[in-house]
Design a protein around this motif. Structure first.
Motif, mmCIF file in Angstrom:
data_model
loop_
_atom_site.group_PDB
_atom_site.id
_atom_site.type_symbol
_atom_site.label_atom_id
_atom_site.label_comp_id
_atom_site.label_asym_id
_atom_site.label_seq_id
_atom_site.Cartn_x
_atom_site.Cartn_y
_atom_site.Cartn_z
ATOM 1 N N PHE A 299 0.822 -1.204 0.000
ATOM 2 C CA PHE A 299 0.000 0.000 0.000
ATOM 3 C C PHE A 299 0.865 1.266 0.000
ATOM 4 O O PHE A 299 0.513 2.271 -0.638
ATOM 5 C CB PHE A 299 -0.921 -0.005 1.231
ATOM 6 N N PHE A 300 2.009 1.225 0.709
ATOM 7 C CA PHE A 300 2.886 2.394 0.804
ATOM 8 C C PHE A 300 4.075 2.300 -0.157
ATOM 9 O O PHE A 300 5.108 2.911 0.071
ATOM 10 C CB PHE A 300 3.396 2.551 2.242
ATOM 11 N N GLU A 301 3.903 1.548 -1.207
ATOM 12 C CA GLU A 301 4.992 1.359 -2.177
ATOM 13 C C GLU A 301 5.429 2.691 -2.782
ATOM 14 O O GLU A 301 6.630 2.947 -2.977
ATOM 15 C CB GLU A 301 4.529 0.406 -3.279
ATOM 16 N N GLN A 306 9.621 7.183 -3.301
ATOM 17 C CA GLN A 306 10.046 8.579 -3.193
ATOM 18 C C GLN A 306 11.219 8.748 -2.233
ATOM 19 O O GLN A 306 12.127 9.539 -2.483
ATOM 20 C CB GLN A 306 8.873 9.454 -2.714
ATOM 21 N N VAL A 307 11.209 8.018 -1.128
ATOM 22 C CA VAL A 307 12.304 8.101 -0.150
ATOM 23 C C VAL A 307 12.741 6.681 0.170
ATOM 24 O O VAL A 307 12.255 6.049 1.109
ATOM 25 C CB VAL A 307 11.864 8.833 1.142
ATOM 26 N N TYR A 433 4.652 4.200 10.930
ATOM 27 C CA TYR A 433 5.915 4.687 10.343
ATOM 28 C C TYR A 433 5.675 5.448 9.051
ATOM 29 O O TYR A 433 6.158 6.582 8.861
ATOM 30 C CB TYR A 433 6.836 3.485 10.116
ATOM 31 N N PHE A 434 4.912 4.866 8.154
ATOM 32 C CA PHE A 434 4.724 5.499 6.843
ATOM 33 C C PHE A 434 3.816 6.721 6.932
ATOM 34 O O PHE A 434 4.028 7.708 6.205
ATOM 35 C CB PHE A 434 4.170 4.479 5.847
ATOM 36 N N LEU A 435 2.811 6.681 7.762
ATOM 37 C CA LEU A 435 1.964 7.862 7.922
ATOM 38 C C LEU A 435 2.751 9.019 8.522
ATOM 39 O O LEU A 435 2.603 10.173 8.105
ATOM 40 C CB LEU A 435 0.756 7.524 8.824
ATOM 41 N N ARG A 438 5.032 10.465 5.816
ATOM 42 C CA ARG A 438 4.313 11.381 4.910
ATOM 43 C C ARG A 438 4.125 12.741 5.567
ATOM 44 O O ARG A 438 4.217 13.774 4.921
ATOM 45 C CB ARG A 438 2.954 10.777 4.575
ATOM 46 N N LEU A 439 3.847 12.744 6.878
ATOM 47 C CA LEU A 439 3.607 13.990 7.595
ATOM 48 C C LEU A 439 4.880 14.791 7.752
ATOM 49 O O LEU A 439 4.930 15.998 7.451
ATOM 50 C CB LEU A 439 2.972 13.692 8.960
ATOM 51 N N VAL A 440 5.952 14.150 8.195
ATOM 52 C CA VAL A 440 7.222 14.856 8.466
ATOM 53 C C VAL A 440 7.922 15.257 7.181
ATOM 54 O O VAL A 440 8.461 16.364 7.061
ATOM 55 C CB VAL A 440 8.142 13.975 9.345
#
Length: 443
Positions: A299-301, A306-307, A433-435, A438-440
């Motif tokens: 889902f967070f592929e 990107q990073v 971790y992934f959420l 995305r925020l930071v």
């Protein structure tokens, strides 16, 4: 002569030397070797023992190993061993044996032993009634010390224990207990009722045996009275049986916490197939649970593309979160087992463990920030550090509360094993971790 020597003697069938080895070792040591041996060699060793020593060894064996030995004995030796057993030990053996075997055993017992054994088998499996000894000496409350001592002398030989003496009224209702020590040390004309300890706890025959055994452990009791629904004395749960109950419960909990089904019998006598079967089902369940982690990564592929540096810290995060959750789950299961927490403490435990997790996460975050800054840029390192704080807090909360929720739903808390908690925390930790990334990082 060492255990290795014993195995060599079994290989060569040196009967005189085997008898010498058996004579030099204690019953519990012999029982351990019988548990390790296959059925043929276990029966060979057992048949070399004299009658009294054979019974002492037999009582040290677990039910599955007892069945292994009995299956190789001739009818007369078979009946002699079973007739000499204590009723509670015999009931536990038959409770785990096939129905045909149990009927065969009961048919061969004397009427007195058959009646006591059948009565114990009438109580639920795992209850205090299954583990109690009905062979006790109960004293009427109106007796004098001298009369009570005479009762002990007349009936004590047929009792499993005389160290704790239940005191009863004329309808056998439980009034308290009197220790043999107090009975012996007081003058013969003193009344039993004056010496009775009315604060002694008791349990119902239908209560869980583990609960009763834990009560004995906490109250430092040698024997615990067991009563029926009308508070009439049925027997005593003795300390040796209580220790076995606690050992069996702890063994089962350890197996379940390590994601395996508990098995009976000696580890060294279990086949490879038996050991694999006890673990296979849980591993299959954990494989399906682990697919959650795969789905999260899929889902967070786009975020990973990107990073890519985020991928470097995935093992660190899932490993740390899983370990924190496993620690909390183990602590909760243990606290439930010994009665330190109850299901009504769920919110208090959750609040307590969430703070513990946040404290641990903060400590680890400081280390993670330093390591991350050396390997990648500061924003990614900061993401990892913040994730460690949140993941540890979340993992500790989940790990501690899941066993309490299981207990409230009537499920064995040990089923909420550390591997299961770890697998669930892996997936949810990655989401955090992934959420957070995305925020930071503004992705």
């Amino acid at each position: 002569m060492t255990v290795q020597d014993l195995r060599q003697l079994l290989e060569t069938n040196d009967l005189p030397a085997l008898q010498d080895w058996l004579a030099r070792h204690h019953p519990h040591e012999i029982a351990d070797e019988l548990g390790r041996a296959d059925a043929v060699r276990a029966v060979l060793l057992f048949r070399l023992l004299d009658k009294d020593r054979a019974l002492a060894v037999f009582e040290e064996l677990g039910p599955s190993d007892q069945h292994k030995v009995l299956s190789g004995l001739r009818d007369q030796a078979f009946r002699d061993v079973l007739e000499a057993m204590d009723p509670d030990d015999r009931a536990r053996l038959l409770g785990e044996a096939p129905a045909k075997f149990a009927r065969h055993v009961l048919a061969g017992l004397s009427p007195r032993e058959r009646t006591m054994t059948a009565a114990l088998l009438g109580y639920p499996d795992g209850s205090a009634g299954r583990y109690m000894t009905p062979e006790t000496v109960a004293l009427r409350h109106h007796l004098t010390v001298g009369d009570a001592l005479q009762v002990v002398r007349e009936r004590g030989a047929d009792a499993e224990t005389v160290y704790t003496l239940p005191v009863i009224d004329d309808q056998r209702h439980f009034l308290g207990t009197l220790s043999l020590r107090d009975l012996v040390l007081n003058p013969p004309d003193r009344q039993v009722v004056e010496l009775t300890d009315t604060t002694t706890p008791r349990v119902r025959a239908t209560d869980p045996a583990e609960t009763a055994a834990r009560l004995m452990q906490e109250a430092n009791l040698l024997d615990l009275p067991v009563v029926d629904s009308e508070d009439r004395v049925l027997g005593l749960l003795t300390i040796d049986d209580a220790v076995e109950v606690i050992e069996a419960a702890d063994t089962e909990d350890i197996a379940r916490q390590s994601a395996a089904a508990p098995w009976s019998g000696h580890y060294m006598s279990a086949s490879v197939v038996q050991l694999a079967r006890s673990r296979a089902v849980w591993l299959l369940l954990l494989i399906f649970a682990a697919t959650l982690t795969v789905n999260v990564l899929q889902f967070f592929e786009a975020t990973l593309e990107q990073v890519t540096a985020l991928a470097l810290f995935i093992p660190l995060l899932v490993g740390t979160g899983g370990n924190a959750g496993a620690q909390a789950a183990t602590a909760a299961v243990r606290a439930l087992a010994v009665g330190e927490v109850r299901t009504r403490d769920l919110l208090r435990v959750a609040w307590r463990e969430s703070r513990v997790g946040l404290v641990l996460g903060t400590m680890l975050a400081a280390v993670g920030l330093g390591i991350g800054t050396l390997l990648v840029d500061f924003p990614v390192a900061a993401t990892v550090a913040l994730s460690l704080i949140l993941v540890c807090g979340w993992a500790a909360t989940i790990g501690a509360t899941m066993p309490l929720l299981a207990k409230r739903l009537g499920i064995d808390p040990a089923v909420i094993s550390a591997p299961l908690v770890t697998t669930l925390v892996d997936a949810t930790g990655l989401i955090i971790y992934f959420l957070l990334a995305r925020l930071v990082l503004g992705l």
